[in-house]
Design a protein around this motif. Structure first.
Motif, PDB file in Angstrom:
ATOM      1  N   LYS A 161       0.844  -1.192   0.000  1.00  0.00           N
ATOM      2  CA  LYS A 161       0.000   0.000   0.000  1.00  0.00           C
ATOM      3  C   LYS A 161       0.885   1.250   0.000  1.00  0.00           C
ATOM      4  O   LYS A 161       2.056   1.195   0.390  1.00  0.00           O
ATOM      5  N   VAL A 162       0.278   2.334  -0.436  1.00  0.00           N
ATOM      6  CA  VAL A 162       1.050   3.572  -0.498  1.00  0.00           C
ATOM      7  C   VAL A 162       1.249   4.127   0.906  1.00  0.00           C
ATOM      8  O   VAL A 162       0.526   3.788   1.848  1.00  0.00           O
ATOM      9  N   TRP A 181       0.983  11.239  -0.640  1.00  0.00           N
ATOM     10  CA  TRP A 181       1.414   9.852  -0.474  1.00  0.00           C
ATOM     11  C   TRP A 181       2.617   9.579  -1.340  1.00  0.00           C
ATOM     12  O   TRP A 181       2.957  10.349  -2.228  1.00  0.00           O
ATOM     13  N   ILE A 210       3.110   2.817 -12.389  1.00  0.00           N
ATOM     14  CA  ILE A 210       1.816   3.136 -11.798  1.00  0.00           C
ATOM     15  C   ILE A 210       1.024   3.999 -12.776  1.00  0.00           C
ATOM     16  O   ILE A 210       1.508   5.027 -13.250  1.00  0.00           O
ATOM     17  N   TYR A 253      -3.852   6.697  -9.167  1.00  0.00           N
ATOM     18  CA  TYR A 253      -4.218   6.420  -7.779  1.00  0.00           C
ATOM     19  C   TYR A 253      -5.722   6.660  -7.603  1.00  0.00           C
ATOM     20  O   TYR A 253      -6.279   7.596  -8.172  1.00  0.00           O
ATOM     21  N   LYS A 254      -6.313   5.796  -6.809  1.00  0.00           N
ATOM     22  CA  LYS A 254      -7.744   5.921  -6.558  1.00  0.00           C
ATOM     23  C   LYS A 254      -7.944   6.325  -5.103  1.00  0.00           C
ATOM     24  O   LYS A 254      -7.436   5.658  -4.191  1.00  0.00           O
ATOM     25  N   LYS A 278       0.523  12.457  -6.885  1.00  0.00           N
ATOM     26  CA  LYS A 278       0.657  11.844  -5.571  1.00  0.00           C
ATOM     27  C   LYS A 278       0.165  12.803  -4.504  1.00  0.00           C
ATOM     28  O   LYS A 278       0.686  12.837  -3.383  1.00  0.00           O
ATOM     29  N   VAL A 322      -6.526   5.188  -0.056  1.00  0.00           N
ATOM     30  CA  VAL A 322      -5.817   5.462  -1.314  1.00  0.00           C
ATOM     31  C   VAL A 322      -5.186   4.163  -1.797  1.00  0.00           C
ATOM     32  O   VAL A 322      -4.541   3.454  -1.013  1.00  0.00           O
ATOM     33  N   THR A 323      -5.390   3.850  -3.074  1.00  0.00           N
ATOM     34  CA  THR A 323      -4.745   2.679  -3.679  1.00  0.00           C
ATOM     35  C   THR A 323      -4.036   3.114  -4.959  1.00  0.00           C
ATOM     36  O   THR A 323      -4.469   4.033  -5.650  1.00  0.00           O
ATOM     37  N   ALA A 324      -2.927   2.418  -5.246  1.00  0.00           N
ATOM     38  CA  ALA A 324      -2.201   2.641  -6.496  1.00  0.00           C
ATOM     39  C   ALA A 324      -2.522   1.485  -7.434  1.00  0.00           C
ATOM     40  O   ALA A 324      -2.696   0.347  -6.985  1.00  0.00           O
ATOM     41  N   TYR A 325      -2.599   1.780  -8.712  1.00  0.00           N
ATOM     42  CA  TYR A 325      -2.890   0.694  -9.643  1.00  0.00           C
ATOM     43  C   TYR A 325      -2.019   0.799 -10.883  1.00  0.00           C
ATOM     44  O   TYR A 325      -1.585   1.875 -11.284  1.00  0.00           O
ATOM     45  N   SER A 334      -4.443  -3.421  -8.599  1.00  0.00           N
ATOM     46  CA  SER A 334      -4.330  -2.350  -7.607  1.00  0.00           C
ATOM     47  C   SER A 334      -3.589  -2.838  -6.385  1.00  0.00           C
ATOM     48  O   SER A 334      -3.562  -4.041  -6.068  1.00  0.00           O
TER      49      SER A 334
END
Lengths: 196, 883
Positions: B330-331, B352, B364, B367-368, B388, B403-406, B411
């Motif tokens: 995770k970020v 982040w 990446i 980000y969501k 970010k 917050v998620t990165a995909y 993700s």
């Protein structure tokens, strides 16, 4: 010296010499091909002109090539390259007489091929020694001195010599490959040169 | 010895030829010789033919560089040839010069450079490198420096059982002056039977090395391979396939080894794979396995013949990335809450970063961000960003943010933070925080009152940084100490450092301090200013230097002050003090003051300020003002007293002078104005001049300065004459009588003489045809001074003379009479002195010139008076009265 070596060592040595001989022959063939292009261009000849067999040069083509022994192959090669050495020396002399230093590139290329032919002849002698047979005596005369030729005839003769040399370079690769194969007088050469 | 004879022979032949043909002055033999170090040098100088017979070889002198060679080393060969011998010549290089010395003068004839050196050593350490179909280059060592021109010849020979064969001396050798030589294509034949020999040669000798056999396969070096492609295989992770091409110019039919070097650009670590190929394989491929996911690799290749000792150079690098997979970590999420909006709304800045997980998360794509009120998950909102950072406008409620990165493969796990509601008061868990530095690290240490809290966030940013997104943070677990490399902080910059305790998904109140990782003296000092300046003290004030120029925590201020020409003093105050009173200063003295702000690294002074202490302080002024005030008050009272008692004082000091008009000592003729021939004369004259021409006198006056001066003198005389008695007045009369009969000049002068005896306090008369007004003023007293007999007589005479004109002048006379009567009310003519000055008019001389014949009998008296205008002041009246 060969008697002192173990058979396996002799075999390895023969393979090694054959491998090196193949490289020499292939390099020689490559250089002769380049020299032919330069020669035809500088001498003003047609590359497609047919030339009669040059006197004193053994023909590369052999009717019973596969039946020859290894020693015979080496002897034929040695005789041919000794003859080429003489012929190329004559060509170099003629070229200097005709052009002087005006065409140094052709002279250098001729000299380089002559040097390689000489080196290859010595290499063949070394192989013959390995076959428990010393090389035949080199009379030094080589082929009989050619009759007095016109300039054009000299050029055609030179072209014939180079073409035959190129053929012999190919044959030498095949002969050495044959020699490297296992068996008396013929060993299995590494697959490296199989392509040729 | 034999060589000397040879040289002699050559020289003799040469000199004879030179004598006949050469036009040169001289010649030297041998030219530019090279000899062995320490040997004997012999040179000959041949004199040109035209020098003889006056000069010959005995006049030749020799010099080595600039030093004269001793005469005993000279030898006269014949009339024109001289030789010199230099034993043990050890110069690397020197100039030997041949001069001719004749009649004490030296003339350079010829010179030559001489080198000394050594024969060559045997070359050694021969090594060659074979660039297939390009060149064959050999190098060697030459041993001792010969200091002489040395030629090296590289021989390429064929070595077989029978021995060495020299195929072609020209084409199988190359010459060089250095320790390297090359055969160029196509003179690069390939053989295993070559050996290489180097011969070194100079004038002193030659030396040849052994012929060193070198197999061409052992020294081959070819061009670097060319990478054709680096590809990832679809569906196979952690793998790349590299394909490269073997160079064409290579010794045929040989085995090669190729090395593939691949560098992980994420971790910057390299690995090498080796693969065996043959020269016949034009294109070779290799799979690189065990790579990281989603990681970029840089690959290059090099090859070598198995018998060679020279690798090719590395090929040009190419890069490619392995297959991606979803980020596994995770970020690293943090927030800054800005309470700046009314009604509970606030901006929450989310920032982040990707954790440095291995393998990396790949490329990446975005980000969501999802957030919802803590009490109502149904109101979830979603934002997508490639940055970010993001700003979320939230209301006063508590929020849960994730917050998620995909990337293309999926993700990452969600990083979750809770934003407290506005009415929450987070607990204060941190008791104290301190920072300190070591050689390499910045350390933040804190004490927590809640030992069960095990996770903290250390946040830091530059003090002057206002952008919330430019903040750094780090999560700390199971420790109350954070260490960071100093390099992440800027030196001389103040950082705000905060420690946030985390408990559950909540964040407690932070504890903040400021810190410098490195300090230096302030960039500038405070500017001093003065306030409340006094006689012996002054208040110095200054302002804080700006934060960006402090470069450290200000620890104190030092006030340096120095009287003019005196010794500098200083006083130190704390950093929170911004003004200071300097006492015990010298009064009325100029001081120079400057303030130095200091931090732990040093101090910097500001611009000096100059001030001057006062001469008096308030007390002094009071002490001075009171006596002065009292004095003034006393004087004022005195003055008032004087005013009130003026009449008394006047009677005492300035008694009243009786008005002559009221005098009974003389009876004034009341009809005088009517019969006054004096006035008639005036009117008579005015007929020609005009009554309105009074101003003419003013114009004339400046041109008669000397007369004005005379008048001034007259005034003095008047004062002198103040004490004159009545006899003086009679003298005036006598003068006037004389003047009537005299010429103009005399008249003029006499008038002045008269004037001398007239003073403001004396009765005198001023008349003039251009001055009626003055005359009016004068006439009145003249009319009143009837008791003065002299004047009366004069007037009678004048009246007699002017009888003939009386009728014609009656009207004007009447007018003047009226006027005169009016002026009777002003009997005091003290200011008539001024008027008297105007009596000197430029018209007067003209008048004297132009009308001497017309008017001598008509108005003699007035002519006279026109210059010495007679009038009578009350002063003289007074005096007269007194007499």
């Amino acid at each position: 010296m060969a008697a002192a070596d173990t058979p396996s060592a002799t075999t390895l040595r023969r393979r090694d010499l054959c491998s090196r001989g193949i490289r020499l022959a292939r390099k020689m063939r490559s250089d002769v091909a380049d020299l032919l292009d330069i020669y035809v261009e500088r001498q003003g000849l047609d590359a497609s002109v047919s030339v009669a067999a040059v006197e004193g040069v053994p023909a590369a083509a052999a009717e019973h090539w596969s039946e020859q022994t290894g020693t015979q192959r080496l002897l034929d090669n040695l005789a041919a390259y000794r003859a080429f050495r003489t012929l190329l020396a004559q060509m170099l002399e003629e070229q200097r007489e005709q052009l002087g230093d005006a065409d140094a590139a052709l002279g250098r290329a001729l000299a380089a091929v002559l040097l390689q032919v000489s080196a290859f002849a010595y290499h063949l002698e070394e192989l013959l020694e390995l076959e428990s047979r010393g090389p035949p005596g080199d009379e030094g005369d080589g082929p009989p001195a050619p009759p007095r030729l016109s300039l054009f005839e000299q050029k055609l003769r030179g072209l014939g010599v180079l073409r035959e040399l190129a053929q012999w370079a190919v044959r030498s690769v095949r002969d050495l490959r044959q020699l490297a194969r296992p068996g008396p007088g013929a060993g299995s050469a590494p697959g490296l040169a199989e392509g040729q | 010895m034999f060589s000397c004879w040879i040289w002699m022979f050559i020289l003799l032949c040469g000199s004879s030829v030179a004598d006949e043909n050469s036009i040169r002055d001289a010649d030297i033999f041998p030219s530019s010789p090279e000899i062995e170090r320490g040997s004997t040098l012999k040179l000959f100088c041949v004199l040109g033919k035209h020098y003889t017979p006056q000069r010959n070889a005995s006049h030749i002198i020799w010099k080595l560089n600039r030093e004269l060679i001793a005469q005993e080393n000279y030898n006269i060969v014949n009339e024109t040839v001289s030789s010199v011998i230099i034993h043990n010549f050890t110069y690397n290089k020197a100039h030997v010069k041949c001069f001719i010395k004749y009649l004490g003068k030296e003339q350079l004839l010829v010179h030559t450079e001489v080198k000394s050196g050594f024969p060559p050593d045997t070359p050694g350490n021969i090594s060659c490198i074979y660039y297939f179909n390009v060149e064959l280059t050999c190098n060697w060592t030459s041993g001792r420096e010969t200091n002489l021109t040395t030629i090296y010849t590289l021989y390429r020979k064929i070595k077989n059982k029978q021995g060495l064969i020299m195929p072609d001396s020209e084409l199988s050798s190359c010459r060089s002056k250095t320790e390297s030589c090359s055969f160029r294509h196509p003179n690069t034949p390939f053989s295993n039977s070559f050996c290489f020999q180097v011969k070194a040669q100079n004038v002193l000798g030659e030396a040849s090395s052994e012929c060193v056999p070198i197999a061409m396969e052992n020294i081959e070096k070819f061009e670097p391979p060319e990478i054709l492609s680096i590809k990832k295989v679809a569906g196979i992770k952690q793998l790349l396939t590299v394909t490269w091409k073997i160079p064409e110019d290579i010794i045929p039919a040989q085995y090669l080894n190729c090395q593939v070097r691949y560098r992980n650009l994420y971790s910057n670590s390299s690995e090498i794979d080796t693969v065996a190929v043959t020269s016949e394989e034009k294109v070779v491929s290799l799979n690189l396995t065990g790579l990281w996911d989603s990681t970029e690799y840089s690959v290059d290749v090099r090859c070598i013949g198995v018998e060679s000792k020279f690798w090719s150079e590395w090929s040009r690098e190419k890069t490619a990335s392995t297959e991606e997979k979803a980020p596994s970590e995770k970020v690293d999420l943090w927030r800054i809450i800005e309470f700046s909006h009314p009604a509970g709304n606030r901006s929450v800045h989310l920032i982040w970063k990707l954790l440095s997980n291995i393998p990396p998360p790949g490329r990446i794509l975005g980000y969501k961000i999802q957030y919802f009120p803590e009490n109502n998950a149904a109101l979830q909102m979603t934002n997508i960003t490639a940055n970010k950072k993001i700003v979320l406008p939230l209301n006063e409620e508590a929020y849960i943010i994730s917050v998620t990165a995909y990337n293309s493969a999926g993700s990452s796990p969600a990083a979750i933070l809770r934003i407290p509601s506005t009415d929450e008061k987070p607990p204060e868990i941190i008791e104290t925080v301190r920072t300190y530095t070591t050689n390499e690290e910045m350390i933040v240490e804190w004490i927590s009152s809640e030992p069960e809290v095990t996770e903290y966030v250390v946040e830091w940013y530059e003090e002057l940084e206002t952008d919330p997104f430019i903040r750094s943070w780090q999560y700390i677990s199971n420790s109350t100490k954070w260490k960071a490399n100093k390099k992440i902080f800027k030196p001389f910059v103040c950082y705000n450092m905060s420690v946030y305790p985390l408990y559950g998904n909540k964040v407690a109140a932070p504890y903040s301090i400021q810190a410098y990782v490195q300090e230096k003296e302030p960039s500038e000092g405070p500017v001093a200013d003065t306030d409340v300046l006094g006689k012996n003290e002054v208040v110095i004030k200054w302002e804080e230097i700006s934060k960006d120029k402090r470069n450290g925590f200000i620890t104190n201020y030092t006030i340096f002050y120095k009287p003019e020409g005196g010794k500098e003093l200083n006083e130190m105050v704390n950093s929170d003090v911004l003004h200071h009173r300097l006492t015990s200063l010298q009064a009325n003295t100029q001081y120079t003051v400057h303030i130095m702000a200091s931090n732990r690294a040093g101090g910097t002074s500001g611009e000096p300020k100059t001030f001057k202490t006062l001469k008096f302080n308030k007390e002094d002024i009071i002490f001075i003002a009171i006596p002065v005030g009292l004095s003034m008050f006393f004087l004022l009272g005195l003055w008032i007293t004087c005013i009130l008692k003026k009449h008394t004082f006047k009677k005492v000091c300035w008694p009243d002078i009786p008005n002559p008009a009221g005098s009974v000592a003389v009876e004034w003729p009341l009809d005088a104005p009517m019969n006054n021939s004096f006035l008639k004369g005036v009117t008579y004259e005015d007929k020609t001049v005009g009554l309105e021409d009074v101003s003419v006198l003013e114009d004339c006056f400046p041109e008669e300065d000397h007369e004005g001066l005379l008048l001034m003198n007259c005034e003095k005389h008047v004062s002198e004459c103040t004490d004159s008695n009545v006899n003086g007045v009679q003298n005036i009369s006598e003068h006037k009588i004389t003047l009537l009969n005299g010429n103009k000049k005399i008249l003029y002068n006499e008038e002045h003489e008269v004037a001398k005896c007239l003073s403001p306090s004396m009765p005198y008369v001023i008349t003039g045809e251009d001055f009626r007004s003055q005359m009016h003023s004068a006439l009145i007293p003249a009319k009143k001074i009837q008791p003065i007999e002299m004047l009366e007589d004069d007037l009678r005479e004048t009246q007699q003379i002017s009888v003939k004109n009386e009728k014609s002048d009656n009207e004007e006379a009447l007018k003047l009479e009226d006027f005169s009567e009016k002026t009777l009310f002003n009997p005091y003519l003290r200011n008539s002195v001024k008027t008297r000055e105007f009596l000197i008019s430029e018209n007067l001389p003209e008048h004297s010139k132009n009308e001497p014949k017309k008017q001598p009998t008509v108005l003699p008296a007035f002519q006279q008076n026109a210059v010495g205008q007679s009038y009578i002041t009350l002063d003289i009246v007074g005096l007269a009265t007194a007499h």
